[in-house]
Design a protein around this motif. Structure first.
Motif, mmCIF file in Angstrom:
data_model
loop_
_atom_site.group_PDB
_atom_site.id
_atom_site.type_symbol
_atom_site.label_atom_id
_atom_site.label_comp_id
_atom_site.label_asym_id
_atom_site.label_seq_id
_atom_site.Cartn_x
_atom_site.Cartn_y
_atom_site.Cartn_z
ATOM 1 N N GLY A 1 58.493 72.293 38.047
ATOM 2 C CA GLY A 1 59.548 71.587 38.833
ATOM 3 C C GLY A 1 60.140 72.660 40.063
ATOM 4 O O GLY A 1 60.195 72.378 41.144
ATOM 5 N N TYR B 1 66.035 69.456 40.339
ATOM 6 C CA TYR B 1 64.502 69.125 40.185
ATOM 7 C C TYR B 1 63.727 70.076 39.518
ATOM 8 O O TYR B 1 62.626 70.104 39.853
ATOM 9 C CB TYR B 1 64.129 68.852 41.793
ATOM 10 C CG TYR B 1 64.698 67.555 42.131
ATOM 11 C CD1 TYR B 1 64.115 66.449 41.840
ATOM 12 C CD2 TYR B 1 65.841 67.553 43.172
ATOM 13 C CE1 TYR B 1 64.478 65.142 42.458
ATOM 14 C CE2 TYR B 1 66.439 66.277 43.432
ATOM 15 C CZ TYR B 1 65.747 65.214 42.984
ATOM 16 O OH TYR B 1 66.230 63.940 43.526
ATOM 17 N N ALA C 1 61.018 68.440 35.593
ATOM 18 C CA ALA C 1 60.015 67.754 35.984
ATOM 19 C C ALA C 1 60.440 66.081 36.167
ATOM 20 O O ALA C 1 60.193 65.511 37.219
ATOM 21 C CB ALA C 1 58.735 67.839 35.215
ATOM 22 N N CYS C 2 60.832 65.677 35.054
ATOM 23 C CA CYS C 2 61.124 64.428 35.060
ATOM 24 C C CYS C 2 62.258 63.633 36.068
ATOM 25 O O CYS C 2 62.296 62.581 36.468
ATOM 26 C CB CYS C 2 61.733 63.677 33.703
ATOM 27 S SG CYS C 2 60.322 63.876 32.502
ATOM 28 N N TRP D 1 61.960 64.283 39.112
ATOM 29 C CA TRP D 1 61.314 63.968 40.414
ATOM 30 C C TRP D 1 60.970 62.504 40.572
ATOM 31 O O TRP D 1 60.676 62.056 41.464
ATOM 32 C CB TRP D 1 60.044 64.864 40.462
ATOM 33 C CG TRP D 1 60.161 66.245 40.620
ATOM 34 C CD1 TRP D 1 60.568 67.308 39.993
ATOM 35 C CD2 TRP D 1 60.462 66.740 42.060
ATOM 36 N NE1 TRP D 1 60.704 68.362 40.719
ATOM 37 C CE2 TRP D 1 60.547 68.105 42.036
ATOM 38 C CE3 TRP D 1 60.138 66.323 43.388
ATOM 39 C CZ2 TRP D 1 60.673 68.965 43.256
ATOM 40 C CZ3 TRP D 1 60.199 67.123 44.504
ATOM 41 C CH2 TRP D 1 60.609 68.439 44.444
ATOM 42 N N ARG D 2 61.385 61.718 39.553
ATOM 43 C CA ARG D 2 61.231 60.319 39.459
ATOM 44 C C ARG D 2 62.136 59.799 40.508
ATOM 45 O O ARG D 2 61.861 58.752 41.133
ATOM 46 C CB ARG D 2 61.423 59.837 38.035
ATOM 47 C CG ARG D 2 60.355 60.193 37.186
ATOM 48 C CD ARG D 2 60.434 59.254 35.799
ATOM 49 N NE ARG D 2 61.622 60.101 35.065
ATOM 50 C CZ ARG D 2 61.975 59.797 33.977
ATOM 51 N NH1 ARG D 2 61.414 58.925 33.281
ATOM 52 N NH2 ARG D 2 63.316 60.428 33.374
ATOM 53 N N VAL E 1 54.572 62.363 39.181
ATOM 54 C CA VAL E 1 55.437 62.680 37.849
ATOM 55 C C VAL E 1 54.741 62.337 36.362
ATOM 56 O O VAL E 1 54.632 60.974 36.427
ATOM 57 C CB VAL E 1 56.784 62.465 38.093
ATOM 58 C CG1 VAL E 1 57.682 63.000 36.831
ATOM 59 C CG2 VAL E 1 57.367 62.932 39.301
ATOM 60 N N CYS F 1 55.985 61.759 32.646
ATOM 61 C CA CYS F 1 57.126 62.054 31.855
ATOM 62 C C CYS F 1 56.788 60.900 30.594
ATOM 63 O O CYS F 1 57.260 59.939 30.583
ATOM 64 C CB CYS F 1 58.488 61.539 32.443
ATOM 65 S SG CYS F 1 58.945 62.917 33.675
ATOM 66 N N HIS G 1 55.903 66.628 30.212
ATOM 67 C CA HIS G 1 56.560 66.547 31.493
ATOM 68 C C HIS G 1 55.956 67.415 32.645
ATOM 69 O O HIS G 1 55.917 68.752 32.171
ATOM 70 C CB HIS G 1 58.382 66.909 31.440
ATOM 71 C CG HIS G 1 58.792 66.075 30.213
ATOM 72 N ND1 HIS G 1 59.924 66.741 29.671
ATOM 73 C CD2 HIS G 1 58.721 64.976 29.523
ATOM 74 C CE1 HIS G 1 60.488 65.840 28.650
ATOM 75 N NE2 HIS G 1 59.553 64.739 28.706
ATOM 76 N N VAL H 1 55.106 67.872 37.087
ATOM 77 C CA VAL H 1 55.186 67.284 38.402
ATOM 78 C C VAL H 1 54.360 67.894 39.430
ATOM 79 O O VAL H 1 54.053 69.269 38.891
ATOM 80 C CB VAL H 1 56.725 67.228 39.069
ATOM 81 C CG1 VAL H 1 57.096 68.704 39.026
ATOM 82 C CG2 VAL H 1 56.754 66.661 40.383
#
Length: 94
Positions: free
Chosen positions: A26, A42, A45-46, A48-49, A64, A66, A71, A73
């Motif tokens: 991330g 950010y 990683a999750c 970034w959804r 992404v 998740c 997790h 990105v």
């Protein structure tokens, strides 16, 4: 007092470094895969959804994963062939 302050600062720096390592993809995406850094939120990683708008898989799109404990990105940086795309991410081994 000076020694106590130095000890506290060392612990804070170690904690911050460990957190950055655990959220490396991330953080890499924030600083290397987008034009404008969207902020420390950010690093996860999750999160970034919530970046941009949902789209289809194409070059330039962020992707992404998740699910469960996985997790991650990255950014689609090459052609897609079926459900396989070339992706660049922070810990992909280049």
């Amino acid at each position: 007092m000076k020694t106590l302050f130095a000890l506290i600062m060392s612990l804070v720096l170690l904690s911050t470094a460990a957190e950055a390592r655990s959220r490396w993809c991330g953080s890499y995406a924030r600083t290397n895969l987008v034009q404008v850094d969207p902020g420390t939120k950010y690093n996860l990683a999750c999160n970034w959804r919530g970046y941009g708008s949902p789209s289809y898989a194409h070059e330039g799109a962020m992707v992404v994963w998740c699910s469960g404990r996985h997790h991650h990105v990255g950014k689609i940086t090459g052609p897609c062939n079926g459900n396989m795309c070339m992706v660049t991410s922070g810990n992909d081994g280049h």
